[in-house]
Every structure is written in C-alpha cells, then in structure tokens.
Design an enzyme around this catalytic site. Structure first.
Site, PDB file in Angstrom:
ATOM      1  N   THR A  64       0.815  -1.219   0.000  1.00  0.00           N
ATOM      2  CA  THR A  64       0.000   0.000   0.000  1.00  0.00           C
ATOM      3  C   THR A  64       0.849   1.270   0.000  1.00  0.00           C
ATOM      4  O   THR A  64       0.313   2.369  -0.098  1.00  0.00           O
ATOM      5  CB  THR A  64      -0.935   0.024   1.227  1.00  0.00           C
ATOM      6  OG1 THR A  64      -0.131  -0.020   2.418  1.00  0.00           O
ATOM      7  CG2 THR A  64      -1.882  -1.168   1.220  1.00  0.00           C
ATOM      8  N   GLY A  65       2.175   1.128   0.097  1.00  0.00           N
ATOM      9  CA  GLY A  65       3.061   2.292   0.101  1.00  0.00           C
ATOM     10  C   GLY A  65       3.390   2.751  -1.307  1.00  0.00           C
ATOM     11  O   GLY A  65       3.050   2.092  -2.297  1.00  0.00           O
ATOM     12  N   VAL A 115       6.316   2.954  -2.943  1.00  0.00           N
ATOM     13  CA  VAL A 115       7.199   2.053  -3.680  1.00  0.00           C
ATOM     14  C   VAL A 115       6.512   0.726  -3.944  1.00  0.00           C
ATOM     15  O   VAL A 115       6.630   0.156  -5.036  1.00  0.00           O
ATOM     16  CB  VAL A 115       8.538   1.852  -2.922  1.00  0.00           C
ATOM     17  CG1 VAL A 115       9.384   0.773  -3.594  1.00  0.00           C
ATOM     18  CG2 VAL A 115       9.320   3.156  -2.862  1.00  0.00           C
ATOM     19  N   ARG A 174      21.527  -3.590   3.788  1.00  0.00           N
ATOM     20  CA  ARG A 174      22.416  -3.114   2.722  1.00  0.00           C
ATOM     21  C   ARG A 174      23.901  -3.296   3.050  1.00  0.00           C
ATOM     22  O   ARG A 174      24.687  -3.654   2.181  1.00  0.00           O
ATOM     23  CB  ARG A 174      22.136  -1.638   2.416  1.00  0.00           C
ATOM     24  CG  ARG A 174      20.830  -1.424   1.674  1.00  0.00           C
ATOM     25  CD  ARG A 174      20.556   0.045   1.485  1.00  0.00           C
ATOM     26  NE  ARG A 174      19.228   0.274   0.914  1.00  0.00           N
ATOM     27  CZ  ARG A 174      18.523   1.383   1.093  1.00  0.00           C
ATOM     28  NH1 ARG A 174      19.021   2.380   1.816  1.00  0.00           N
ATOM     29  NH2 ARG A 174      17.336   1.504   0.547  1.00  0.00           N
ATOM     30  N   CYS A 231      18.008   4.880  -3.182  1.00  0.00           N
ATOM     31  CA  CYS A 231      17.641   5.344  -4.525  1.00  0.00           C
ATOM     32  C   CYS A 231      18.669   6.310  -5.110  1.00  0.00           C
ATOM     33  O   CYS A 231      18.954   6.272  -6.314  1.00  0.00           O
ATOM     34  CB  CYS A 231      16.244   5.979  -4.509  1.00  0.00           C
ATOM     35  SG  CYS A 231      15.959   7.109  -3.150  1.00  0.00           S
ATOM     36  N   SER A 253       8.996  12.566  -2.214  1.00  0.00           N
ATOM     37  CA  SER A 253       8.498  11.186  -2.234  1.00  0.00           C
ATOM     38  C   SER A 253       9.503  10.224  -1.622  1.00  0.00           C
ATOM     39  O   SER A 253       9.127   9.132  -1.172  1.00  0.00           O
ATOM     40  CB  SER A 253       8.168  10.747  -3.662  1.00  0.00           C
ATOM     41  OG  SER A 253       9.313  10.834  -4.489  1.00  0.00           O
ATOM     42  N   LYS A 268      25.139   6.591   3.607  1.00  0.00           N
ATOM     43  CA  LYS A 268      24.666   5.477   2.767  1.00  0.00           C
ATOM     44  C   LYS A 268      25.320   5.562   1.394  1.00  0.00           C
ATOM     45  O   LYS A 268      25.759   4.556   0.836  1.00  0.00           O
ATOM     46  CB  LYS A 268      23.140   5.534   2.603  1.00  0.00           C
ATOM     47  CG  LYS A 268      22.342   5.076   3.809  1.00  0.00           C
ATOM     48  CD  LYS A 268      20.850   5.282   3.532  1.00  0.00           C
ATOM     49  CE  LYS A 268      20.030   5.190   4.802  1.00  0.00           C
ATOM     50  NZ  LYS A 268      18.618   5.550   4.568  1.00  0.00           N
ATOM     51  N   ARG A 306      16.941  17.929   0.582  1.00  0.00           N
ATOM     52  CA  ARG A 306      15.532  17.733   0.202  1.00  0.00           C
ATOM     53  C   ARG A 306      15.034  19.008  -0.466  1.00  0.00           C
ATOM     54  O   ARG A 306      15.259  20.114   0.042  1.00  0.00           O
ATOM     55  CB  ARG A 306      14.686  17.435   1.445  1.00  0.00           C
ATOM     56  CG  ARG A 306      13.255  17.008   1.137  1.00  0.00           C
ATOM     57  CD  ARG A 306      13.188  15.600   0.603  1.00  0.00           C
ATOM     58  NE  ARG A 306      13.500  14.592   1.596  1.00  0.00           N
ATOM     59  CZ  ARG A 306      13.785  13.330   1.317  1.00  0.00           C
ATOM     60  NH1 ARG A 306      13.806  12.914   0.061  1.00  0.00           N
ATOM     61  NH2 ARG A 306      14.065  12.476   2.279  1.00  0.00           N
ATOM     62  N   HIS A 336      14.660  12.349  -8.208  1.00  0.00           N
ATOM     63  CA  HIS A 336      15.872  12.841  -7.553  1.00  0.00           C
ATOM     64  C   HIS A 336      16.855  13.351  -8.611  1.00  0.00           C
ATOM     65  O   HIS A 336      17.010  12.736  -9.667  1.00  0.00           O
ATOM     66  CB  HIS A 336      16.556  11.728  -6.764  1.00  0.00           C
ATOM     67  CG  HIS A 336      15.834  11.309  -5.518  1.00  0.00           C
ATOM     68  ND1 HIS A 336      14.698  11.926  -5.058  1.00  0.00           N
ATOM     69  CD2 HIS A 336      16.108  10.304  -4.625  1.00  0.00           C
ATOM     70  CE1 HIS A 336      14.311  11.333  -3.933  1.00  0.00           C
ATOM     71  NE2 HIS A 336      15.144  10.353  -3.663  1.00  0.00           N
ATOM     72  N   ASN A 361      12.868   8.347  -8.589  1.00  0.00           N
ATOM     73  CA  ASN A 361      13.371   7.607  -7.431  1.00  0.00           C
ATOM     74  C   ASN A 361      12.491   6.435  -7.024  1.00  0.00           C
ATOM     75  O   ASN A 361      12.971   5.438  -6.484  1.00  0.00           O
ATOM     76  CB  ASN A 361      13.547   8.551  -6.237  1.00  0.00           C
ATOM     77  CG  ASN A 361      12.287   9.331  -5.902  1.00  0.00           C
ATOM     78  OD1 ASN A 361      11.819  10.136  -6.723  1.00  0.00           O
ATOM     79  ND2 ASN A 361      11.725   9.122  -4.722  1.00  0.00           N
TER      80      ASN A 361
END
Length: 340
Positions: free
Chosen positions: A13-14, A16, A101, A130, A160, A216, A238, A245, A318
């Site tokens: 439901t998100g 992505v 990751r 991303c 987003s 990251k 942001r 992006h 993204n």
C-alpha cells in the site's frame, strides 16, 4: 522465463510497493500467484494487479509459505522481522529498505552494475538507496574504462523519498503560503519547511557531521563497486519536488578520458539516456523523468579545476529506477540466470 513464480509484495500500500506492483505488470513478470502484504494498519486495503482486485493481507511469519520471490518495501523494522522468516520459508527476499544493505553476507545489487553479486545471496538481496542506485549506473562504464578515484555528489531529492506523508506536507504548506505568504506552516515529516525551500538534512546526523543518507551513499557506492579505494563525499538536500531525484556528480578518474568518450559510454550503457545539448535547452529535469525507467544524464563537461575531472547532472524517478524497478530487475536476473 518459462516458469511462473509465486510473488509477494510486502508494503503493497506504500508508494514504492504500488510501483512494484505496476512494474511487475508492465514487465510482464511471470507471476503464478500474487500476494499483497502490509502492516496491520493498512491490511484490508485493495490493490489491483493485472485487472484483478486483491485484498491486502496482514504480514505474519507464516505469510511466506509457498512464496518464491518477495519484494519488500515496508520499512527497515518490518524487514528485520519478516525477511529472515521469508528466507527460511524458501522465499528469496529483495529488500528495498536500509536493513541489510551493509550486511557483509547480503549482496547489494544494481543488476546492470554488479549482477555477479546476486549469486552470492543466502535468501536476501538488498536494493541500494535510490540516490546511490541512479548514480552508480552512469558511473559504471566510466569506472570500467578509466577507474574512479573520487566522487563528490550533491543531491536534490524529492519529497516522495520520505513517503507519501512528506509529499502531502509539501502540498499543504504550499497551499497555505500561496493563500498567505506570512502563514506559519507545520514541519512534521520533513525537518524544516519544504515549500519554497531547500533542506540540507535527509535522515539523522551522525557523529562525523554527515547524515545517515550521506553515509549510505559513501558506504553503498564502495560496496556495489567492490572497491574501498573510491573516495566518496555527499551532501544530500531535500527540495520541493514531488517525484524525481537529481544529483550533481563530480568524478575524478584514475586515467584521462575525453568528454566525447564519456558521453558515448553512458549513452550505450543499459537504461542510461544522455540528454545533453545545453545550447538547445536539452538536459533532464525531474518532471521530464517522472514515470520513466531510465536514468537521464546531462551537463556532461570537463571539470576545469582539476585533471581527470568530469562533471555531470543525473536525474531519475526515485520510486521506479531507484527502488521498484531495481527490485524487479534483480528478480528477472535471478530467473534468467537460473538462480531461483
């Protein structure tokens, strides 16, 4: 892809998760059984896949029985609990969160860049951040040809990337400020007002003054290239954009390479598109890239401040290239290479 596979999407439901479902359909992925999963909060919602409506089920430890591929994008805490459960049940998890990751036992994969890492999986494969994913794509052919000594990247990341609530916050603030420029707006999801503003903080700060997002990019780039000699420094910002992006990337190569060759290398690399004719106003922007699967590169030029320096501007959707599409491409590569 003669066989069909049982596929679940956790986080269906998100933002992505919804893109994952769309891309499975667009790519004609060989799905035998489709299972949408989410947390208790959004379980019971409806999603549509290939014209059929499905009720989203609440994820539980037993949800993964008979599932073969799991696309996970429901947050690191959820993946920490359910990815090992799914792997134990024989479901290969492709996880879009930060949870695994940097786990040495988990491959971190962009299929066009380091497909060889997939075969090392032990039930879980990690999707990169991303911003990292879209950056390493055009850098890969440069790395292979001339080596890379150092990368300096500044990102201009859409709301987003922080979820649908962050987009809603941006639009809400914008409406209020358009009605009354002196209005006070609430910053609940993004650290400061995002409407008509830029916020140089994505995620929390670490002890070295970098944010987690910036670290990251440092850690993941080196892991994907399997090269700890690459120096990386990032500033992640942001910006008031809904989807897409953008990044300014400065690369110092080990060997001299011409700009003409750089354009040719990037333009012929899978899923990369060169949009680079500034005299005609041709360069990529987030609006042009929204809904697209490619990574777009423009403003390619020689860095006049140093030898072997190259500057470029990289833009990508993204939600798709940086997340959902990458996960589906990993699954497709596993099938093609008979790793599942």
């Amino acid at each position: 892809m003669a066989n069909n596979y049982n596929v679940c999407v956790l986080g269906a439901t998100g933002m992505v998760g919804k893109e994952m479902i769309k891309i499975l359909e667009e790519q004609n992925f060989p799905v035998a059984r489709f299972l949408p999963l989410a947390s208790e909060r959004t379980a019971g919602s409806k999603v549509t896949f290939r014209g059929k409506e499905y009720t989203v089920e609440e994820a539980k430890p037993g949800s993964f029985k008979d599932m073969q591929i799991g696309l996970f994008s429901a947050g690191a805490k959820v993946s920490k609990v359910f990815a090992p459960e799914a792997a134990k049940a024989g479901c290969v998890v492709i996880d879009n969160t930060s949870q695994f990751r940097m786990d040495p036992s988990v491959p971190l994969v962009v299929p066009e860049v380091n497909p060889q890492a997939i075969k090392r999986h032990k039930g879980i494969i990690a999707n990169p951040n991303c911003s990292t994913a879209q950056m390493v794509l055009p850098l890969k052919p440069i790395y292979d040809k001339a080596g890379i000594e150092r990368i300096v990247v500044s990102t201009y990341q859409s709301t987003s990337g922080w979820g649908k609530e962050a987009i809603a916050e941006m639009y809400d603030q914008t409406k209020k400020l358009l009605a009354d420029p002196r209005a006070r707006v609430e910053a609940k999801y993004i650290f400061k007002q995002i409407a008509f503003n830029c916020v140089p903080q994505i995620d929390q700060f670490t002890d070295n003054g970098y944010t987690k997002e910036e670290m990251k990019m440092y850690d993941e780039t080196r892991k994907i290239f399997e090269d700890d000699n690459i120096q990386v420094t990032a500033t992640c910002v942001r910006v008031p954009v809904a989807i897409g992006h953008s990044e300014t990337v400065n690369v110092k190569t080990r060997k001299k390479i011409s700009i003409a060759e750089v354009r040719k290398l990037i333009g012929s690399f899978p899923t990369c598109v060169v949009m680079d004719d500034p005299a005609k106003g041709i360069y990529p922007t987030p609006i042009e890239c929204e809904g697209r699967n490619e990574t777009f590169v423009g403003r390619i030029r020689e860095d006049i401040s140093q030898e072997n320096g190259i500057d470029m501007w990289i833009v990508s959707d993204n939600l798709r290239r940086g997340a959902a599409l990458n996960a589906v491409l990993i699954a497709q590569k596993m099938i093609t290479d008979k790793l599942i």
